[in-house]
Scaffold this active site. Structure first.
Site, short mmCIF file in Angstrom:
data_model
loop_
_atom_site.label_atom_id
_atom_site.label_comp_id
_atom_site.label_asym_id
_atom_site.label_seq_id
_atom_site.Cartn_x
_atom_site.Cartn_y
_atom_site.Cartn_z
N GLY A 229 61.06 -18.15 -21.47
CA GLY A 229 62.50 -18.38 -21.30
C GLY A 229 63.21 -18.40 -22.63
N ASN A 230 64.46 -18.80 -22.62
CA ASN A 230 65.20 -18.93 -23.87
C ASN A 230 66.13 -20.13 -23.80
OD1 ASN A 230 67.99 -18.01 -23.03
ND2 ASN A 230 66.77 -16.25 -22.39
#
Ligand code: CTP
Length: 425
Positions: A229-230
């Site tokens: 993810g980020n």
């Protein structure tokens, strides 16, 4: 611009004067919380209930919370000419809840009580927050009245979907008071921008437009519990959705893993992965006048997603993860242009490198993606993730260059919508 002080929104610099109209629906109890939020944040609020609203919540409650006397009819304190004065002095009128009956009266200019008279004399932004059963909201008469009110410049906030008065669920719920409060302050701030511009029209500039905003960061699963993810918080995308709604747009917000409250009146589509984001954006884009890709989609996903949780190997070796590239959504919607004349906006966070400066790389990205506008964040000094503020340059495919100084994400959102509105045909 942002509403940082309580005097923002008032042409005189005094406390902004808000009329809170309350029509006769069970959701009147939620308007008490809206009143409290407005009063506590320094707004001068006059409550104007209808007689039916007083059946749900009595005058002492409105009077105690607003610190003012409350009347529903035009015969109280006649010497002060309240049926004219209250509307004339308002910086914002918000009717929450707005019933089908109240909107029908407003659409036809009927004025048989203090609230309907106030709506005829007000020359400030007017917001209706409808709440009713789904059948009433969808009835052709209500649809026509809502369209009439919108065509005259009022902002009619789409009701939420969910539990209604009885056991039934559907579209027709009043949005949460906090979301209504955010919408009111956004519209008040916008009202002052309009005054400063002495714009010839009081019509919100995105009225009648459908805009799509993506927000947040996508996740690409490795197994049922792990993902790549980020750090995108979704704050900038949510500010874009909230400000577009305040400017009268119909808003579809495609949110990837965002845990922020939903802005009032916005259609929310929740997604997790880049593939889901692509599906939702492409579908909504078919009817969109503008699309703003503020989301941070993961560029890669694992070639395989394990159905079972990946276990540690007995020999201590680490698994090898092979990645495959995801579709570039911005490039796809920019090159296919599902709707002629639509305005497509991308975001880019750049640091610059030995091949070029931040602006060089941004100009190249703008050309590569094929979008109309690119909002560029220089992140060489640290990222903007989760911060309430942002500083950017907005580049246009037509050569335009707009510097946006450090300010709130709402302020940047307004600049982006200004640039979009200028390009809409
Ligand atoms: N974007 C997209 N689909 C992707 C990746 C990015 O639509 N798969 C959009 C983002 O929402 C953003 C813009 O493209 O509006 C730029 O994102 P960025 O990550 O900077 O673009 P990339 O093409 O991935 O460029 P880079 O190689 O510099 O990371």
């Amino acid at each position: 611009m942002s509403i940082d002080s309580t005097t923002a929104g008032s042409p005189t610099g005094a406390r902004p004067s808000v009329v809170l109209g309350v029509a006769g629906g069970i959701a009147a109890y939620k308007a008490c919380e809206l009143l409290r939020r407005l009063s506590e944040s320094g707004h001068d609020v006059t409550v104007v209930p209808t007689a039916s609203a007083l059946e749900f919540v009595g005058a002492p409650t409105w009077s105690a919370l607003s610190g003012k006397p409350v009347a529903a009819d035009v015969w109280t304190s006649v010497h002060e000419v309240p049926h004219v004065r209250i509307g004339q002095g308002a910086d914002l009128v918000v009717v929450a809840p707005a019933t089908a009956d109240l909107m029908a009266k407003a659409a036809h200019g009927l004025a048989d009580d203090l609230l309907t008279n106030t709506l005829l004399t007000a020359r400030c932004p007017v917001v209706f927050a409808p709440a009713m059963h789904t059948e009433m909201w969808e009835h052709a008469a209500t649809r026509a009245n809502v369209a009439t009110l919108r065509s005259r410049g009022a902002v009619v906030i789409e009701p939420d979907e969910g539990r209604l008065t009885g056991k039934d669920t559907g579209k027709g719920r009043l949005p949460d008071p906090e979301a209504l409060f955010e919408a009111c302050t956004e519209i008040l701030a916008r009202g002052r921008v309009g005054d400063a511009d002495s714009s010839e029209s009081s019509m919100p500039d995105l009225a009648g437009r459908h805009v799509v905003v993506s927000a947040g960061g996508t996740r690409e699963y490795l197994d049922p519990v792990r993902f790549l993810g980020n750090r995108s918080s979704g704050l900038q995308g949510y500010a874009l959705a909230r400000t577009a709604a305040a400017r009268g747009a119909e808003v579809t917000l495609v949110a990837a893993n965002v845990s922020l409250p939903t802005p009032a009146g916005v259609r929310l589509v929740r997604v997790e992965t880049t593939a889901e984001l692509r599906g939702a954006v492409v579908e909504a884009t078919a009817s969109a006048d503008a699309v703003v890709m503020a989301a941070a989609p993961a560029d890669f996903r694992p070639t395989q997603v394990s159905d079972a949780k990946i276990k540690k190997a007995a020999d201590g070796s680490a698994p090898t993860i092979t990645l495959i590239q995801n579709d570039d959504i911005l490039r796809e919607i920019s090159t296919t242009r599902a709707r002629a004349g639509s305005v497509i906006v991308g975001f880019a966070a750049e640091t610059g490198d030995d091949t070029g400066s931040v602006l060089d790389l941004a100009r190249a990205k703008l050309a590569r993606k094929g979008c109309d506008l690119l909002v560029v964040n220089d992140v060489s000094g640290g990222a903007v993730f989760g911060s309430p503020d942002n500083e950017a340059v907005v580049l246009g495919a037509d050569g335009a260059h707009t510097d946006v100084p450090l300010g709130s994400k709402s302020a940047l959102a307004h600049v982006i919508w200004d640039e979009v509105a200028r390009r809409l045909v």
